[in-house]
Design an enzyme around this catalytic site. Structure first.
Site, short mmCIF file in Angstrom:
data_model
loop_
_atom_site.label_atom_id
_atom_site.label_comp_id
_atom_site.label_asym_id
_atom_site.label_seq_id
_atom_site.Cartn_x
_atom_site.Cartn_y
_atom_site.Cartn_z
N GLU A 39 -15.03 33.68 79.99
CA GLU A 39 -15.75 34.63 78.87
C GLU A 39 -15.53 34.83 77.25
O GLU A 39 -15.84 35.54 76.60
CB GLU A 39 -15.50 36.43 79.53
N ASN A 40 -14.61 34.05 77.32
CA ASN A 40 -13.61 32.98 75.75
C ASN A 40 -14.03 31.99 75.89
O ASN A 40 -13.13 31.61 74.72
CB ASN A 40 -12.25 33.82 75.92
N HIS A 68 -16.86 40.53 77.42
CA HIS A 68 -17.31 39.29 75.95
C HIS A 68 -18.66 38.30 76.54
O HIS A 68 -19.59 37.84 75.81
CB HIS A 68 -16.32 38.50 75.23
N HIS A 180 -8.46 39.49 81.95
CA HIS A 180 -8.96 39.88 80.10
C HIS A 180 -7.51 39.99 79.34
O HIS A 180 -7.59 39.79 77.70
CB HIS A 180 -9.70 41.73 80.33
#
Length: 267
Positions: A39-40, A68, A180
């Site tokens: 997600e990053n 994200h 996360h």
């Protein structure tokens, strides 16, 4: 059987170190199945279509996401093209993509294991999505019955919420692991019901920064209380995650081992 799970891939440094090192890690650790949180992966903020293809050209079986997931707007349109990408289950309907799916893993002796991979987002200090506990409650029994192994990426901020979710899934999931925060925790263990648990598996990307961001930018923001555009940190990089060793007859984790490797770069 061994499963490799890697923490949040952050930006170009995270993608590059996986390109350089992932195949070696898989060979050295005798890995059968690999899950990566992506997600990053695009500039530290979401996952672009281009970078999704880049990651899936590597020996990665599944990419999970997090809060994200929609930051790269194009993924709203293209996520359906990537059956290997799992986004948080607790986004309200209608929502593109899927919150869990089943994947086949063929072992070296030719046998096949059916693996369910689930992604959920926490609620404390996070976007106000549907309750992850209530979303999973009706699925716990059915996923356990339908799959040989059940892996849950719980993408959450609060340690207490992650630990509570681990207990909530104990005996139903093969493993519950937190993502996360980008900081690997040292509390890996096997709960009484047999579920492997760790609060956060860490991140894959810049080591010399503040959870991926150039440290001076974060220091300036904290000292001045004025926002600044985040820039991905340079310098040394890290690969964080866990390796699950599975009893192939019982389909239970016998060992959960943290993976923490650092690499010097010339960037």
């Amino acid at each position: 059987m061994k499963i490799l799970i890697l923490g949040d891939v952050y930006g170009r440094p995270g993608r590059k170190i996986l390109k350089d090192q992932l195949a070696t890690i898989i060979a050295e650790q005798d890995i059968d199945f690999t899950v990566v949180n992506g997600e990053n992966a695009s500039g530290g903020n979401g996952l672009s279509t281009k970078n999704a293809k880049e990651l899936l050209n590597l020996p990665i079986d599944v990419i999970t996401m997090g809060n994200h997931v929609w930051q790269q707007k194009e993924l709203l349109e293209t996520i359906a093209d990537f059956p290997q990408i799992i986004r948080p289950l607790n986004y309200p309907d209608p929502c593109p993509g899927k919150g869990y799916d089943f994947f086949n893993c063929t072992l070296k002796d030719g046998r096949t294991k059916r693996i369910a991979v689930v992604n959920l987002s926490g609620q404390i200090f996070m976007p106000n999505l549907n309750c992850p506990f209530n979303m999973m409650a009706p699925l716990r029994e059915s996923l356990k019955a339908a799959a040989d192994l059940v892996l849950v990426d719980f993408h959450a901020e609060a340690t207490s919420e992650k630990i509570a979710f681990g207990y909530f899934m104990d005996g139903y999931a093969t493993a519950v692991y937190g993502t996360h925060t980008h900081v690997q925790t040292a509390d890996e263990r096997i709960l009484t019901g047999g579920t492997a648990y760790i609060t956060d598996i860490g991140m894959t990307g810049p080591l010399d920064g503040v959870i991926g961001v150039d440290s001076q930018i974060i220091l300036d923001t904290m000292l001045t209380k004025r926002p600044s555009r985040f820039v991905t940190a340079t310098g040394s990089v890290q690969i964080n995650g866990i390796i699950l060793t599975i009893d192939e007859l019982e389909n239970k984790v016998t060992h959960i081992t943290r993976l923490y490797q650092t690499y010097e770069t010339d960037q």
